[in-house]
Design a protein around this motif. Structure first.
Motif, PDB file in Angstrom:
ATOM      1  N   GLU A 246     -32.556  -1.060  -4.751  1.00 54.90           N
ATOM      2  CA  GLU A 246     -32.624   0.208  -5.465  1.00 54.90           C
ATOM      3  C   GLU A 246     -33.419   0.085  -6.758  1.00 54.90           C
ATOM      4  OE1 GLU A 246     -28.676   1.445  -6.136  1.00 54.90           O
ATOM      5  OE2 GLU A 246     -28.237   1.940  -4.035  1.00 54.90           O
ATOM      6  N   ALA A 247     -33.319  -1.055  -7.424  1.00 57.67           N
ATOM      7  CA  ALA A 247     -33.950  -1.206  -8.735  1.00 57.67           C
ATOM      8  C   ALA A 247     -35.431  -1.558  -8.638  1.00 57.67           C
ATOM      9  CB  ALA A 247     -33.215  -2.275  -9.545  1.00 57.67           C
ATOM     10  N   LEU A 248     -35.802  -2.448  -7.708  1.00 57.13           N
ATOM     11  CA  LEU A 248     -37.156  -2.976  -7.674  1.00 57.13           C
ATOM     12  C   LEU A 248     -37.944  -2.586  -6.432  1.00 57.13           C
ATOM     13  CD1 LEU A 248     -36.458  -6.602  -8.992  1.00 57.13           C
ATOM     14  CD2 LEU A 248     -37.146  -4.589 -10.305  1.00 57.13           C
ATOM     15  N   GLY A 249     -37.281  -2.100  -5.384  1.00 59.25           N
ATOM     16  CA  GLY A 249     -37.987  -1.754  -4.168  1.00 59.25           C
ATOM     17  C   GLY A 249     -37.969  -2.897  -3.165  1.00 59.25           C
ATOM     18  N   SER A 250     -38.527  -2.615  -2.017  1.00 59.68           N
ATOM     19  CA  SER A 250     -38.456  -3.579  -0.916  1.00 59.68           C
ATOM     20  C   SER A 250     -39.454  -4.719  -1.026  1.00 59.68           C
ATOM     21  CB  SER A 250     -38.681  -2.845   0.417  1.00 59.68           C
ATOM     22  OG  SER A 250     -39.954  -2.202   0.424  1.00 59.68           O
ATOM     23  N   GLU A 251     -40.467  -4.609  -1.906  1.00 63.71           N
ATOM     24  CA  GLU A 251     -41.470  -5.666  -1.998  1.00 63.71           C
ATOM     25  C   GLU A 251     -40.888  -6.942  -2.599  1.00 63.71           C
ATOM     26  OE1 GLU A 251     -44.831  -4.212  -4.075  1.00 63.71           O
ATOM     27  OE2 GLU A 251     -45.585  -3.029  -2.387  1.00 63.71           O
ATOM     28  N   PHE A 252     -39.942  -6.802  -3.509  1.00 66.91           N
ATOM     29  CA  PHE A 252     -39.281  -7.976  -4.091  1.00 66.91           C
ATOM     30  C   PHE A 252     -38.150  -8.378  -3.149  1.00 66.91           C
ATOM     31  CE2 PHE A 252     -41.404  -5.992  -7.622  1.00 66.91           C
ATOM     32  CZ  PHE A 252     -41.864  -7.056  -8.383  1.00 66.91           C
ATOM     33  N   ASP A 253     -38.485  -9.265  -2.213  1.00 63.58           N
ATOM     34  CA  ASP A 253     -37.563  -9.577  -1.118  1.00 63.58           C
ATOM     35  C   ASP A 253     -36.771 -10.855  -1.330  1.00 63.58           C
ATOM     36  OD1 ASP A 253     -39.767 -11.148  -0.987  1.00 63.58           O
ATOM     37  OD2 ASP A 253     -40.183 -10.821   1.144  1.00 63.58           O
ATOM     38  N   ASP A 254     -36.928 -11.514  -2.459  1.00 62.92           N
ATOM     39  CA  ASP A 254     -36.153 -12.726  -2.724  1.00 62.92           C
ATOM     40  C   ASP A 254     -35.826 -12.769  -4.210  1.00 62.92           C
ATOM     41  OD1 ASP A 254     -34.783 -14.986  -2.217  1.00 62.92           O
ATOM     42  OD2 ASP A 254     -36.469 -16.147  -1.434  1.00 62.92           O
ATOM     43  N   TYR A 255     -34.706 -13.389  -4.536  1.00 62.30           N
ATOM     44  CA  TYR A 255     -34.287 -13.391  -5.934  1.00 62.30           C
ATOM     45  C   TYR A 255     -33.241 -14.483  -6.161  1.00 62.30           C
ATOM     46  CZ  TYR A 255     -29.993 -11.031  -4.438  1.00 62.30           C
ATOM     47  OH  TYR A 255     -28.798 -10.719  -3.837  1.00 62.30           O
ATOM     48  N   THR A 256     -33.067 -14.791  -7.436  1.00 63.24           N
ATOM     49  CA  THR A 256     -31.977 -15.646  -7.888  1.00 63.24           C
ATOM     50  C   THR A 256     -31.557 -15.141  -9.255  1.00 63.24           C
ATOM     51  OG1 THR A 256     -31.276 -17.929  -8.287  1.00 63.24           O
ATOM     52  CG2 THR A 256     -33.484 -17.337  -9.002  1.00 63.24           C
ATOM     53  N   TYR A 257     -30.352 -15.495  -9.686  1.00 66.78           N
ATOM     54  CA  TYR A 257     -29.878 -14.928 -10.941  1.00 66.78           C
ATOM     55  C   TYR A 257     -28.854 -15.844 -11.595  1.00 66.78           C
ATOM     56  CZ  TYR A 257     -25.795 -13.511  -8.180  1.00 66.78           C
ATOM     57  OH  TYR A 257     -24.691 -13.512  -7.363  1.00 66.78           O
ATOM     58  N   LEU A 258     -28.747 -15.672 -12.905  1.00 62.96           N
ATOM     59  CA  LEU A 258     -27.713 -16.323 -13.713  1.00 62.96           C
ATOM     60  C   LEU A 258     -26.675 -15.271 -14.044  1.00 62.96           C
ATOM     61  CD1 LEU A 258     -26.828 -18.904 -15.323  1.00 62.96           C
ATOM     62  CD2 LEU A 258     -28.023 -17.903 -17.288  1.00 62.96           C
ATOM     63  N   PRO A 259     -25.424 -15.395 -13.583  1.00 64.99           N
ATOM     64  CA  PRO A 259     -24.426 -14.336 -13.777  1.00 64.99           C
ATOM     65  C   PRO A 259     -24.136 -14.085 -15.251  1.00 64.99           C
ATOM     66  CG  PRO A 259     -23.707 -15.925 -12.120  1.00 64.99           C
ATOM     67  CD  PRO A 259     -24.896 -16.527 -12.796  1.00 64.99           C
ATOM     68  N   ALA A 260     -23.760 -12.855 -15.545  1.00 62.50           N
ATOM     69  CA  ALA A 260     -23.372 -12.486 -16.902  1.00 62.50           C
ATOM     70  C   ALA A 260     -21.948 -12.933 -17.177  1.00 62.50           C
ATOM     71  CB  ALA A 260     -23.486 -10.978 -17.081  1.00 62.50           C
TER      72      ALA A 260
ATOM     73  N   VAL B 154     -45.896 -15.375  -3.837  1.00 62.44           N
ATOM     74  CA  VAL B 154     -45.529 -16.478  -4.715  1.00 62.44           C
ATOM     75  C   VAL B 154     -44.293 -17.172  -4.142  1.00 62.44           C
ATOM     76  CG1 VAL B 154     -43.992 -15.126  -6.175  1.00 62.44           C
ATOM     77  CG2 VAL B 154     -45.182 -17.084  -7.156  1.00 62.44           C
ATOM     78  N   ARG B 155     -44.165 -18.441  -4.476  1.00 62.99           N
ATOM     79  CA  ARG B 155     -43.027 -19.230  -4.004  1.00 62.99           C
ATOM     80  C   ARG B 155     -42.279 -19.794  -5.211  1.00 62.99           C
ATOM     81  NH1 ARG B 155     -42.346 -24.620  -1.798  1.00 62.99           N
ATOM     82  NH2 ARG B 155     -44.514 -25.040  -2.392  1.00 62.99           N
ATOM     83  N   ILE B 156     -40.969 -19.552  -5.260  1.00 65.34           N
ATOM     84  CA  ILE B 156     -40.114 -20.026  -6.346  1.00 65.34           C
ATOM     85  C   ILE B 156     -39.183 -21.095  -5.790  1.00 65.34           C
ATOM     86  CG2 ILE B 156     -38.414 -19.374  -8.075  1.00 65.34           C
ATOM     87  CD1 ILE B 156     -41.098 -18.106  -8.556  1.00 65.34           C
ATOM     88  N   THR B 157     -39.221 -22.276  -6.408  1.00 62.41           N
ATOM     89  CA  THR B 157     -38.395 -23.396  -5.951  1.00 62.41           C
ATOM     90  C   THR B 157     -37.721 -24.053  -7.155  1.00 62.41           C
ATOM     91  OG1 THR B 157     -40.310 -24.884  -6.075  1.00 62.41           O
ATOM     92  CG2 THR B 157     -39.874 -23.826  -3.945  1.00 62.41           C
ATOM     93  N   ASP B 158     -36.842 -24.978  -6.859  1.00 64.80           N
ATOM     94  CA  ASP B 158     -36.168 -25.816  -7.863  1.00 64.80           C
ATOM     95  C   ASP B 158     -35.524 -25.002  -8.984  1.00 64.80           C
ATOM     96  OD1 ASP B 158     -37.214 -27.890  -6.361  1.00 64.80           O
ATOM     97  OD2 ASP B 158     -38.923 -28.207  -7.683  1.00 64.80           O
ATOM     98  N   PRO B 159     -34.711 -24.001  -8.665  1.00 65.23           N
ATOM     99  CA  PRO B 159     -34.061 -23.234  -9.745  1.00 65.23           C
ATOM    100  C   PRO B 159     -33.064 -24.112 -10.503  1.00 65.23           C
ATOM    101  CG  PRO B 159     -33.133 -22.621  -7.620  1.00 65.23           C
ATOM    102  CD  PRO B 159     -34.296 -23.520  -7.327  1.00 65.23           C
ATOM    103  N   MET B 160     -33.025 -23.932 -11.798  1.00 72.96           N
ATOM    104  CA  MET B 160     -32.123 -24.693 -12.662  1.00 72.96           C
ATOM    105  C   MET B 160     -31.392 -23.696 -13.574  1.00 72.96           C
ATOM    106  SD  MET B 160     -32.967 -27.902 -15.212  1.00 72.96           S
ATOM    107  CE  MET B 160     -34.048 -26.945 -16.257  1.00 72.96           C
ATOM    108  N   PHE B 161     -30.068 -23.756 -13.554  1.00 77.03           N
ATOM    109  CA  PHE B 161     -29.253 -22.820 -14.302  1.00 77.03           C
ATOM    110  C   PHE B 161     -28.587 -23.556 -15.468  1.00 77.03           C
ATOM    111  CE2 PHE B 161     -29.375 -21.606  -9.855  1.00 77.03           C
ATOM    112  CZ  PHE B 161     -29.799 -20.284  -9.919  1.00 77.03           C
ATOM    113  N   THR B 162     -28.820 -23.050 -16.672  1.00 80.87           N
ATOM    114  CA  THR B 162     -28.150 -23.572 -17.861  1.00 80.87           C
ATOM    115  C   THR B 162     -27.379 -22.424 -18.513  1.00 80.87           C
ATOM    116  OG1 THR B 162     -30.202 -23.221 -19.115  1.00 80.87           O
ATOM    117  CG2 THR B 162     -29.803 -25.433 -18.248  1.00 80.87           C
TER     118      THR B 162
END
Length: 404
Positions: free
Chosen positions: A11-25, A41-49
């Protein structure tokens, strides 16, 4: 929001942004979302601090780079820990790096519209930026990005984007600007890294041409190659012919200094490798030495070109290297480039439309007699004198003492 379901992203970004990751609030604070188009684009090695989300970005360019999105804490003691967190992220992620987000920190007095400043935290933030060798990406069109919504409001520049020098060299020119904010007290930032449209390059006189052999001959030949009975037309045609001749001469004699330096390095490296297996012939030894001398001359020429284009006249030779001059000239291009024009209530962003609007504006202005409410009476501003011989008289001792 501790969980972000897929339908909210849709709903927020549309169907083109088909992958995501997030840091919870955590309650109503924090929370970072990183969404991308997996086809581009390819996003790998996510690191959460605690206050940042970091990931590796791979796209069309073969060299990957890192992106860190931050949400700085509001507590004063946690801000010191947050800066140490940034240092830890940089130590873990080597290579080109983009750092952006809400830092909840400032490091200049002009980053806030009042004098209520925490200079201790400003100094710590400034020291962290220097330690990490970060460069702030210029924000076009706005000076402050956050408001408390009060009357009178407090305005602060909390949202920023920093990058390392190798990220800037990898990505090239980019444009950072603010968008309108409706629901949030932060202005959203848009970082546009798409290549700038190719435009007609204007003639620019290069100061180093004066020290090149053949410069005066080219100017003399081009200037005398045009004749016209109309003096104004003759001047215009001569200037045009001289500019074209200098550009052609520079391309033939100087060319791309960086490309010629790369060719010299490659040939020198091959001669060095050949010396390990056999003796070089006399012509090869002569070419080997000539290329080294040529390379030194090209390096000096490249530095001169970069220095002139950076407009840093206050630095003396040896104060900075060529990379610094190139980075400063890149910053000048980002700051001075016009990305949009407001014409008759419409915002124009296409290069052709902006050029046509600018031409129409000045075409209607120049040569048009318009009524003015204010005029200058030059005879009252400049006092006339019948005797001007005093202007050539030497200074008297009394005048010198009065000036001192």
């Amino acid at each position: 929001m501790e969980m972000i379901p897929s339908y909210i992203l849709l709903e927020a970004l549309g169907s083109e942004f088909d992958d995501y990751t997030y840091l919870p609030a955590v309650g109503t604070h924090g929370g970072i979302l990183l969404a991308w188009k997996s086809r581009e684009v390819r996003i790998t090695d996510p690191m959460f601090t605690t206050n940042a989300l970091t990931a590796k970005v791979s796209g069309a360019d073969p060299t990957p780079w890192w992106i860190s999105i931050v949400y700085g804490p509001q507590d004063d003691e946690e801000k010191v820990t947050f800066l140490d967190e940034l240092r830890h992220i940089r130590a873990t992620c080597a290579g080109p790096w983009l750092l952006c987000g809400d830092f909840n920190l400032i490091y200049h007095d002009e980053d806030k519209n009042n004098s209520n400043l925490n200079r201790r935290h400003m100094g710590k933030f400034r020291r962290c930026i220097n330690d990490l060798a970060l460069k702030e990406i210029y924000l076009n069109g706005r000076r402050l990005t956050w408001t408390n919504g009060q009357d009178p409001p407090t305005l602060v520049l909390l949202d920023r984007a920093f990058c390392t020098s190798d990220w800037e060299d990898l990505i090239g020119e980019c444009h950072l600007r603010c968008l309108a904010f409706v629901l949030s007290d932060h202005r959203p930032l848009l970082l546009d890294c798409t290549p700038s449209p190719a435009a007609h390059r204007r003639f620019r006189f290069e100061e180093f041409w004066l020290r090149q052999d053949g410069f005066h001959d080219v100017v003399t030949a081009a200037w005398n190659s045009v004749s016209n009975p109309d003096p104004l037309q003759r001047l215009w045609l001569r200037l045009q012919a001289t500019a074209n001749a200098l550009k052609s001469w520079s391309a033939r004699t100087v060319g791309s200094a960086r490309q010629r330096m790369a060719i010299c390095r490659e040939v020198i490296a091959r001669f060095d490798k050949a010396q390990e297996d056999r003796l070089l012939t006399p012509p090869e030894r002569w070419l080997h030495q000539t290329l080294k001398v040529t390379y030194l001359g090209l390096a000096s020429l490249e530095r001169t070109i970069a220095r002139q284009r950076s407009r840093l006249a206050m630095l003396k030779d040896g104060d900075a290297n060529s990379a610094y001059f190139y980075q400063h000239s890149s910053f000048r291009r980002q700051k001075n480039r016009i990305y949009s024009v407001l014409s008759d209530g419409h915002v124009l962003s296409d290069h052709k439309d902006m050029a046509e609007a600018a031409f129409a504006h000045f075409d209607a202005m120049l040569g048009t007699d318009s009524r003015r409410d204010i005029s200058l009476e030059l005879q009252d501003l400049i006092a006339t004198s019948e005797n001007l011989q005093d202007l050539d008289a030497p200074f008297t001792e009394a005048e010198i003492w009065n000036a001192i």
